[in-house]
Design a protein around this motif. Structure first.
Motif, PDB file in Angstrom:
ATOM      1  N   SER B 130       0.845  -1.095  -0.043  1.00  8.61           N
ATOM      2  CA  SER B 130       0.392  -0.384   0.181  1.00  8.61           C
ATOM      3  C   SER B 130       0.873   1.447   0.098  1.00  8.61           C
ATOM      4  CB  SER B 130      -1.110   0.645   0.800  1.00  8.61           C
ATOM      5  OG  SER B 130      -1.586  -0.740   1.137  1.00  8.61           O
ATOM      6  N   ASN B 131       1.743   0.961   0.648  1.00  7.12           N
ATOM      7  CA  ASN B 131       2.746   2.224   0.858  1.00  7.12           C
ATOM      8  C   ASN B 131       3.840   2.806  -0.580  1.00  7.12           C
ATOM      9  OD1 ASN B 131       4.315  -0.048   1.511  1.00  7.12           O
ATOM     10  ND2 ASN B 131       5.481   1.333   2.953  1.00  7.12           N
ATOM     11  N   ARG B 132       3.438   1.763  -1.471  1.00  6.09           N
ATOM     12  CA  ARG B 132       4.610   1.576  -2.193  1.00  6.09           C
ATOM     13  C   ARG B 132       3.313   2.106  -3.792  1.00  6.09           C
ATOM     14  NH1 ARG B 132       7.921   1.620   0.815  1.00  6.09           N
ATOM     15  NH2 ARG B 132      10.377   0.054   0.792  1.00  6.09           N
ATOM     16  N   ALA B 133       2.414   2.246  -3.396  1.00  7.19           N
ATOM     17  CA  ALA B 133       1.145   2.386  -4.807  1.00  7.19           C
ATOM     18  C   ALA B 133       2.227   3.565  -5.679  1.00  7.19           C
ATOM     19  CB  ALA B 133       0.409   3.079  -4.156  1.00  7.19           C
ATOM     20  N   ARG B 134       2.657   4.713  -5.813  1.00  4.76           N
ATOM     21  CA  ARG B 134       3.139   5.618  -6.631  1.00  4.76           C
ATOM     22  C   ARG B 134       4.367   5.745  -6.792  1.00  4.76           C
ATOM     23  NH1 ARG B 134      -1.374   6.970  -7.732  1.00  4.76           N
ATOM     24  NH2 ARG B 134      -2.835   6.943  -5.957  1.00  4.76           N
ATOM     25  N   MET B 135       5.123   4.228  -6.240  1.00  2.00           N
ATOM     26  CA  MET B 135       6.143   4.331  -6.472  1.00  2.00           C
ATOM     27  C   MET B 135       6.281   3.458  -8.660  1.00  2.00           C
ATOM     28  SD  MET B 135       8.577   3.695  -3.799  1.00  2.00           S
ATOM     29  CE  MET B 135       8.980   4.909  -2.682  1.00  2.00           C
ATOM     30  N   PHE B 136       7.561   3.778  -8.437  1.00  3.63           N
ATOM     31  CA  PHE B 136       7.818   2.957 -10.436  1.00  3.63           C
ATOM     32  C   PHE B 136       8.332   2.025  -9.920  1.00  3.63           C
ATOM     33  CE2 PHE B 136       6.584   7.091 -11.566  1.00  3.63           C
ATOM     34  CZ  PHE B 136       6.561   7.030 -12.140  1.00  3.63           C
ATOM     35  N   PRO B 137       8.423   1.361 -10.766  1.00  5.74           N
ATOM     36  CA  PRO B 137       9.108  -0.382 -10.513  1.00  5.74           C
ATOM     37  C   PRO B 137      10.810  -0.424 -10.206  1.00  5.74           C
ATOM     38  CG  PRO B 137       7.750  -0.295 -12.415  1.00  5.74           C
ATOM     39  CD  PRO B 137       7.253   1.341 -11.798  1.00  5.74           C
ATOM     40  N   HIS B 138      11.385   0.582 -11.058  1.00  8.08           N
ATOM     41  CA  HIS B 138      12.816   0.331 -10.570  1.00  8.08           C
ATOM     42  C   HIS B 138      12.883   1.347  -9.179  1.00  8.08           C
ATOM     43  CE1 HIS B 138      13.498   4.460 -10.663  1.00  8.08           C
ATOM     44  NE2 HIS B 138      12.477   5.102 -11.517  1.00  8.08           N
ATOM     45  N   GLN B 139      12.144   2.026  -8.487  1.00  2.00           N
ATOM     46  CA  GLN B 139      12.988   2.652  -7.379  1.00  2.00           C
ATOM     47  C   GLN B 139      12.270   1.440  -5.912  1.00  2.00           C
ATOM     48  OE1 GLN B 139       9.511   5.705  -8.154  1.00  2.00           O
ATOM     49  NE2 GLN B 139      11.285   6.714  -7.612  1.00  2.00           N
ATOM     50  N   LEU B 140      11.858   0.060  -6.883  1.00  4.03           N
ATOM     51  CA  LEU B 140      11.267  -0.941  -5.549  1.00  4.03           C
ATOM     52  C   LEU B 140      12.666  -2.405  -5.218  1.00  4.03           C
ATOM     53  CD1 LEU B 140       7.984  -1.396  -6.780  1.00  4.03           C
ATOM     54  CD2 LEU B 140       8.378   0.287  -5.544  1.00  4.03           C
ATOM     55  N   SER B 141      12.360  -3.169  -4.847  1.00  2.00           N
ATOM     56  CA  SER B 141      13.257  -4.399  -4.017  1.00  2.00           C
ATOM     57  C   SER B 141      12.530  -4.929  -5.270  1.00  2.00           C
ATOM     58  CB  SER B 141      13.318  -4.793  -2.932  1.00  2.00           C
ATOM     59  OG  SER B 141      12.431  -4.726  -2.673  1.00  2.00           O
ATOM     60  N   GLY B 142      13.319  -5.477  -5.211  1.00  2.00           N
ATOM     61  CA  GLY B 142      13.149  -7.584  -6.172  1.00  2.00           C
ATOM     62  C   GLY B 142      11.291  -7.475  -5.758  1.00  2.00           C
ATOM     63  N   GLY B 143      11.888  -7.811  -4.422  1.00  2.00           N
ATOM     64  CA  GLY B 143      10.967  -9.360  -3.579  1.00  2.00           C
ATOM     65  C   GLY B 143       9.229  -8.231  -4.271  1.00  2.00           C
ATOM     66  N   GLU B 144       9.677  -6.692  -4.116  1.00  2.00           N
ATOM     67  CA  GLU B 144       8.419  -5.767  -3.809  1.00  2.00           C
ATOM     68  C   GLU B 144       7.707  -5.778  -4.776  1.00  2.00           C
ATOM     69  OE1 GLU B 144       9.319  -2.369  -0.848  1.00  2.00           O
ATOM     70  OE2 GLU B 144      10.173  -2.468  -2.124  1.00  2.00           O
ATOM     71  N   GLN B 145       9.142  -6.313  -6.508  1.00  2.00           N
ATOM     72  CA  GLN B 145       8.448  -5.935  -7.583  1.00  2.00           C
ATOM     73  C   GLN B 145       7.786  -7.091  -7.956  1.00  2.00           C
ATOM     74  OE1 GLN B 145      11.167  -4.507 -10.649  1.00  2.00           O
ATOM     75  NE2 GLN B 145      12.445  -3.989  -9.590  1.00  2.00           N
ATOM     76  N   GLN B 146       8.140  -8.538  -7.219  1.00  4.15           N
ATOM     77  CA  GLN B 146       7.219  -9.327  -7.662  1.00  4.15           C
ATOM     78  C   GLN B 146       5.900  -9.517  -7.278  1.00  4.15           C
ATOM     79  OE1 GLN B 146       6.431 -11.316  -9.475  1.00  4.15           O
ATOM     80  NE2 GLN B 146       7.861 -13.032  -9.436  1.00  4.15           N
TER      81      GLN B 146
END
Lengths: 295, 230
Positions: B130-146
């Motif tokens: 929920s707290n990553r909704a506004r982020m772009f994929p490259h700003q996330l860790s691999g686990g978060e991307q999955q």
């Protein structure tokens, strides 16, 4: 299709055009050039055809009767010719009138008659007009077959040469237009393919989450359609204005060069160009996306 | 009746590669199934057949009581709306936020716009993003991307979730989190089919294991581990 979905398609198509703006312009320009040449060629062919018909409809058949045919028989032949299908008007020119015309051209009637020993050397002849210029040859042959007709003349050579030009122009036109059309088509295919390629990940995901084929296709279809529409719109405008310009320049000389001044023809050919260009665009885009939908 | 049934399914690719050879298997609603086997064993073909990316040369595949080889082209998208999929390489759209990536799956199936926001938020909450909704994929860790990819797969409430090597690009700790998430999704009623190489994960979960080798079904254990011994 829902209205808001249509809005989505329009936005996607516009976005895609904008992303590859130079490629889009190149494709549209290519359509414009092809369609302009197509339009110019069509008008050229129409006009040469028109001129040829015009010329031919003014062409009369002159059927010369044998010199010794009595006037009674001449009148009879006139009736026979009048009864032929396609003949609209037959005028008998008696040999006296013929001589008169001739001597008017040369100067003195006395001299001419005297020179031929007091005997009119001319035959009676018939001036024949036909309804359909294309049938002139067959009518001429039919007249020639009537007993008492010596010789049949008409402006065969000029007219036939013109029709040969028309035929030749048509084939040349078909060839050139086919090549240009192919060029425009391949540029559109290339543009759309580029757009599809740059969005292949999106398309792939769309397929996996269950978007329908047409949902995926529509934006690209619109993109191609617009490219074709825009290009051919420019071409149609150029053809329209260009033709008006030519008509104005010919202006007073139009008696000798009878160009088509029918606004309807011009309107239909420009509309045809736009329709043709749009079709090329739409087909091009459908063709380019076909392969990517095979998932 | 089982949710998914393979009856003597054979899939060959030209010139003469047999990717699946006479495979029969039934998977019930609510099951969690591992699909294991070495590379080239037929796991990917199995998944492609489920999605009807391919049709079998012989045999029948029945999902939800319908033979999917007989689906019309127009019906295929409807089948896919009931199957969520997660890949090893996440396949998120890099130019869109996490929210938009998840919403994309709803938009392209013409979900009403009013429904999109609450459903995306629910799916993101479910995967803990929920707290990553506004982020772009490259700003996330691999686990978060999955996790974002999993949110996209489940936002349409599919009956089946297929995961093709979902932990293949992740470290062991992150893999464990992803497995917990998949288990949670399974507990809520979604049938989960996961293709994997990771024997440690398979062994620790004690779920049903379907093993493929050279395209043949070599093992089907209710509470199996990895390994090729029968």
């Amino acid at each position: 299709m829902k209205l808001r979905t249509a809005g989505y398609f329009f936005r996607q198509a516009a976005l895609s055009l904008w992303r590859n703006v130079w490629m889009s312009l190149a494709a549209a320009a290519s359509v414009a050039i092809s369609m302009f040449l197509l339009g110019a060629f069509l008008l050229l062919v129409f006009n040469v055809n028109h001129i040829a018909n015009n010329l031919q409809s003014n062409v009369e058949i002159a059927a010369f009767l044998q010199v010794d045919v009595p006037r009674q028989v001449s009148l009879h032949i006139q009736d026979q010719v009048r009864a032929l299908p396609g003949v609209t008007e037959v005028t008998l020119v008696p040999k006296e009138e013929g001589l008169q015309q001739l001597s008017q051209q040369f100067g003195s009637e006395q001299d001419l008659l005297a020179a031929t020993g007091g005997v009119n050397p001319l035959p009676d002849y018939l001036r024949v007009r036909v309804a359909d210029p294309q049938s002139i040859q067959s009518v001429a042959e039919a007249i020639k077959a009537i007993p008492g007709v010596e010789k049949v003349n008409y402006g065969q050579e000029v007219v036939e040469r013109l029709f040969a030009v028309v035929r030749w122009l048509r084939w040349l036109g078909v060839g050139i237009i086919a090549m240009l059309g192919l060029g425009a088509l391949s540029l559109i295919v290339l543009t759309i393919r580029l757009a599809v390629y740059s969005r292949r990940r999106e398309i792939n995901i769309m397929k996996y989450v269950g978007a329908t084929d047409w949902f995926i296709r529509w934006p690209f279809f619109l993109e191609g359609l617009w490219l074709g529409l825009f290009g051919s719109g420019v071409a149609a405008l150029a053809v329209y204005l260009g033709y008006r310009l030519v008509l104005n320049m010919v202006g007073p000389a139009a008696v000798f060069v009878p160009l088509i001044r029918d606004q309807g023809l011009l309107l239909w050919s420009t509309l045809g160009l736009v329709a043709g260009g749009s079709l090329v665009g739409a087909l091009g885009s459908l063709f380019s996306i076909r392969r990517f939908l095979k998932v | 009746m089982s949710l998914i049934q393979f009856f003597n399914v054979t899939k060959q690719y030209p010139p003469n590669i047999t990717a699946l050879d006479d495979v029969s298997v039934k998977i019930d609603k609510g099951e969690f199934v591992f699909l294991v086997g070495p590379s080239g064993a037929g796991k990917t073909t199995f998944i492609r057949l489920l999605f009807r990316e391919e049709v079998p040369n012989r045999g029948q595949i029945i999902i939800g009581g319908r033979s999917i080889s007989r689906l019309k082209r127009k019906e295929v998208p409807l089948l896919r709306r009931n199957i969520g999929i997660v890949f090893q390489d996440f396949r998120l759209l890099p130019d869109r936020t996490v929210f938009e990536n998840v919403a994309f799956a709803l938009r392209v199936v013409e979900t009403h716009p009013r429904e999109i926001k609450p459903r995306v938020e629910k799916a993101l909450a479910q995967v803990g993003l929920s707290n990553r909704a506004r982020m772009f994929p490259h700003q996330l860790s691999g686990g978060e991307q999955q996790r974002a990819a999993i949110a996209r797969a489940i936002v349409n409430n599919p009956g089946i979730l297929v995961a093709d090597e979902p932990t293949g690009n992740l470290d062991p700790a992150t893999s464990g989190d992803i497995m917990k998430l998949l288990e949670e999704i399974n507990r809520l009623g979604t049938t989960v089919i996961m293709a994997t190489h990771a024997w440690d994960i398979v062994n620790s979960m004690r779920k049903r294991v379907i093993a493929l080798q050279h395209g043949r079904l070599v093992r089907d254990d209710r509470e199996g581990g990895y390994g090729y011994e029968a």
